[in-house]
Enzyme design. Sequence first.
Site: not given
Ligand code: APR
Length: 186
Positions: A17, A39-40, A128, A131
């Site tokens: 993304i 993603v963060d 997904t 979390y």
């Molecule tokens: N681009 C697109 N999708 C991504 C990327 C990327 N660069 N990196 C990871 N993903 C996908 C993951 O495979 C997953 O399917 O994004 C989805 C969301 O995963 P997370 O980033 O772990 O987000 P979430 O499950 O909402 O958890 C949020 O994680 O990173 C910490 O600070 C954040 O505490 C928060 C928690």
Amino acid sequence: MIVKVKKTAISLVTGDITLQKTDAIVNAANSGLMGGSGVDGAIHRAGGPAILEECKKIVAEQGRLPAGKAVITSGGNLAARYVIHTVGPVWRGGNDNEAEILASAYLESLRLAEKRNLTCISFPSISTGAYGYPLKAAAAVAVAAVVKFAEEEAVSIKEIVFVLFGEVAYSEYARALEKISQQRYF
Ligand code: APR
């Protein structure tokens, strides 16, 4: 895959993304807005320190970001002009309002983009990863929320893209989008 809902095109792509050339990409953040992994982590790494500085100011002014809400910062060094930070629900088994909070995270992000008259926005698969929200259930909630917004609220937004991190996620979202487009005539 692309589905047209009224004047808005909803599409699915696989990829990172942070590379999206769009008005806004949505960050799957935590309430502290201090960055993280997934993603963060990718957005803060690619976007640079300016994004974190803006997040610190937001938290200083309005406190931690509740799950289901959204805030906006610049895109820093990213190709995207803005980053919309939202907090998805932590999966606790499905009886803790997770579906409503997840839908709200999408809707609040879309409303914020609409307020800024943005035309295109990209979402990751919120909640997904870390979390723990089951992918199939999350895809159904995410697609339903975005389609509902496109049907009822979209004015400036003409393009909503789900950026999935791999084929497994892509196919779950494709199944959800196919199912909803068979059920409704847009
Ligand atoms: N681009 C697109 N999708 C991504 C990327 C990327 N660069 N990196 C990871 N993903 C996908 C993951 O495979 C997953 O399917 O994004 C989805 C969301 O995963 P997370 O980033 O772990 O987000 P979430 O499950 O909402 O958890 C949020 O994680 O990173 C910490 O600070 C954040 O505490 C928060 C928690």
